[in-house]
Scaffold this motif. Sequence first.
Motif, PDB file in Angstrom:
ATOM      1  N   CYS A 140       4.284   2.830 -37.258  1.00  0.00           N
ATOM      2  CA  CYS A 140       2.715   3.112 -37.846  1.00  0.00           C
ATOM      3  C   CYS A 140       2.213   1.881 -38.227  1.00  0.00           C
ATOM      4  O   CYS A 140       1.241   1.394 -37.946  1.00  0.00           O
ATOM      5  CB  CYS A 140       2.772   4.279 -38.498  1.00  0.00           C
ATOM      6  SG  CYS A 140       2.639   5.846 -37.520  1.00  0.00           S
ATOM      7  N   THR A 141       2.993   1.312 -39.245  1.00  0.00           N
ATOM      8  CA  THR A 141       2.649  -0.087 -39.977  1.00  0.00           C
ATOM      9  C   THR A 141       2.491  -1.133 -39.085  1.00  0.00           C
ATOM     10  O   THR A 141       1.563  -1.832 -39.246  1.00  0.00           O
ATOM     11  CB  THR A 141       3.591   0.078 -41.216  1.00  0.00           C
ATOM     12  OG1 THR A 141       3.944   0.917 -42.068  1.00  0.00           O
ATOM     13  CG2 THR A 141       3.392  -1.536 -42.090  1.00  0.00           C
ATOM     14  N   GLN A 142       3.461  -1.308 -38.291  1.00  0.00           N
ATOM     15  CA  GLN A 142       3.419  -2.274 -37.453  1.00  0.00           C
ATOM     16  C   GLN A 142       2.101  -2.266 -36.345  1.00  0.00           C
ATOM     17  O   GLN A 142       1.579  -3.378 -36.257  1.00  0.00           O
ATOM     18  CB  GLN A 142       4.676  -2.515 -36.601  1.00  0.00           C
ATOM     19  CG  GLN A 142       5.832  -2.871 -37.462  1.00  0.00           C
ATOM     20  CD  GLN A 142       7.350  -3.105 -36.795  1.00  0.00           C
ATOM     21  OE1 GLN A 142       7.507  -2.435 -35.607  1.00  0.00           O
ATOM     22  NE2 GLN A 142       8.388  -3.740 -37.154  1.00  0.00           N
ATOM     23  N   GLN A 160      -0.547  -0.759 -37.214  1.00  0.00           N
ATOM     24  CA  GLN A 160      -1.681  -1.093 -37.864  1.00  0.00           C
ATOM     25  C   GLN A 160      -1.888  -2.546 -38.058  1.00  0.00           C
ATOM     26  O   GLN A 160      -2.716  -3.100 -37.904  1.00  0.00           O
ATOM     27  CB  GLN A 160      -1.686  -0.252 -39.291  1.00  0.00           C
ATOM     28  CG  GLN A 160      -3.198  -0.322 -39.854  1.00  0.00           C
ATOM     29  CD  GLN A 160      -4.179   0.252 -38.801  1.00  0.00           C
ATOM     30  OE1 GLN A 160      -4.236   1.347 -38.384  1.00  0.00           O
ATOM     31  NE2 GLN A 160      -5.215  -0.516 -38.638  1.00  0.00           N
ATOM     32  N   MET A 161      -0.812  -3.153 -38.345  1.00  0.00           N
ATOM     33  CA  MET A 161      -0.945  -4.574 -38.644  1.00  0.00           C
ATOM     34  C   MET A 161      -1.286  -5.423 -37.313  1.00  0.00           C
ATOM     35  O   MET A 161      -2.243  -6.191 -37.586  1.00  0.00           O
ATOM     36  CB  MET A 161       0.681  -5.234 -38.812  1.00  0.00           C
ATOM     37  CG  MET A 161       0.938  -4.973 -40.317  1.00  0.00           C
ATOM     38  SD  MET A 161       2.691  -5.567 -40.490  1.00  0.00           S
ATOM     39  CE  MET A 161       2.720  -7.199 -40.269  1.00  0.00           C
ATOM     40  N   THR A 192       1.157 -12.215 -37.294  1.00  0.00           N
ATOM     41  CA  THR A 192       1.866 -10.958 -38.206  1.00  0.00           C
ATOM     42  C   THR A 192       3.203 -11.419 -38.768  1.00  0.00           C
ATOM     43  O   THR A 192       3.640 -10.515 -39.688  1.00  0.00           O
ATOM     44  CB  THR A 192       1.731  -9.886 -37.459  1.00  0.00           C
ATOM     45  OG1 THR A 192       2.832  -9.911 -36.224  1.00  0.00           O
ATOM     46  CG2 THR A 192       0.388  -9.315 -36.819  1.00  0.00           C
ATOM     47  N   THR A 237       7.221   5.604 -39.659  1.00  0.00           N
ATOM     48  CA  THR A 237       6.350   5.160 -40.734  1.00  0.00           C
ATOM     49  C   THR A 237       6.413   3.516 -40.480  1.00  0.00           C
ATOM     50  O   THR A 237       5.260   2.903 -40.347  1.00  0.00           O
ATOM     51  CB  THR A 237       6.896   5.209 -42.069  1.00  0.00           C
ATOM     52  OG1 THR A 237       6.801   6.935 -42.311  1.00  0.00           O
ATOM     53  CG2 THR A 237       6.065   4.653 -43.079  1.00  0.00           C
ATOM     54  N   LYS A 238       7.520   2.884 -40.064  1.00  0.00           N
ATOM     55  CA  LYS A 238       7.413   1.494 -39.847  1.00  0.00           C
ATOM     56  C   LYS A 238       6.562   1.038 -38.433  1.00  0.00           C
ATOM     57  O   LYS A 238       6.260   0.192 -38.603  1.00  0.00           O
ATOM     58  CB  LYS A 238       9.108   0.956 -39.563  1.00  0.00           C
ATOM     59  CG  LYS A 238       9.254  -0.460 -39.593  1.00  0.00           C
ATOM     60  CD  LYS A 238      10.713  -0.828 -39.342  1.00  0.00           C
ATOM     61  CE  LYS A 238      10.814  -2.398 -39.444  1.00  0.00           C
ATOM     62  NZ  LYS A 238      12.177  -2.850 -39.539  1.00  0.00           N
ATOM     63  N   ARG A 275       5.458  -2.520 -29.827  1.00  0.00           N
ATOM     64  CA  ARG A 275       4.289  -1.861 -30.536  1.00  0.00           C
ATOM     65  C   ARG A 275       3.281  -2.086 -29.523  1.00  0.00           C
ATOM     66  O   ARG A 275       2.198  -1.189 -29.223  1.00  0.00           O
ATOM     67  CB  ARG A 275       4.047  -2.336 -31.871  1.00  0.00           C
ATOM     68  CG  ARG A 275       5.173  -2.321 -32.981  1.00  0.00           C
ATOM     69  CD  ARG A 275       5.555  -0.923 -33.033  1.00  0.00           C
ATOM     70  NE  ARG A 275       6.423  -0.182 -32.392  1.00  0.00           N
ATOM     71  CZ  ARG A 275       7.907  -0.704 -32.001  1.00  0.00           C
ATOM     72  NH1 ARG A 275       8.526  -1.674 -32.968  1.00  0.00           N
ATOM     73  NH2 ARG A 275       8.311  -0.225 -31.141  1.00  0.00           N
TER      74      ARG A 275
END
Length: 92
Positions: free
Chosen positions: A20-22, A24-25, A46, A17-18, A56
């Motif tokens: 994926c969040t990074q 997406q950011m 970011t 999840t972390k 990432r």
Amino acid sequence: MRATRTQLAGCDSMTGTKRCTQKQMILNLFYSPHMTLTRQEIADRTNLRLSSVCGRVFELIEDGALKVRGSQKCAATGVYNDTVGLPEGVAA
């Protein structure tokens, strides 16, 4: 280059999840298909650590979501750094 045990442990401890969040950011920064940024510029915008951004961005390039689109000379060091952006022909 081989990863150290500490690096591998850190990578294993990061949740999907972390990551994926990074990712997406980072992708949210590219509002135009003509926009390119260095990894340092992505980190600055970011507030992610440069090491996280590098990881990432590598994954996003492997996934085909980003592409190395050129290089830019760093004003402080004089070293050329890769710039990344959306692949050509991809709408933002």
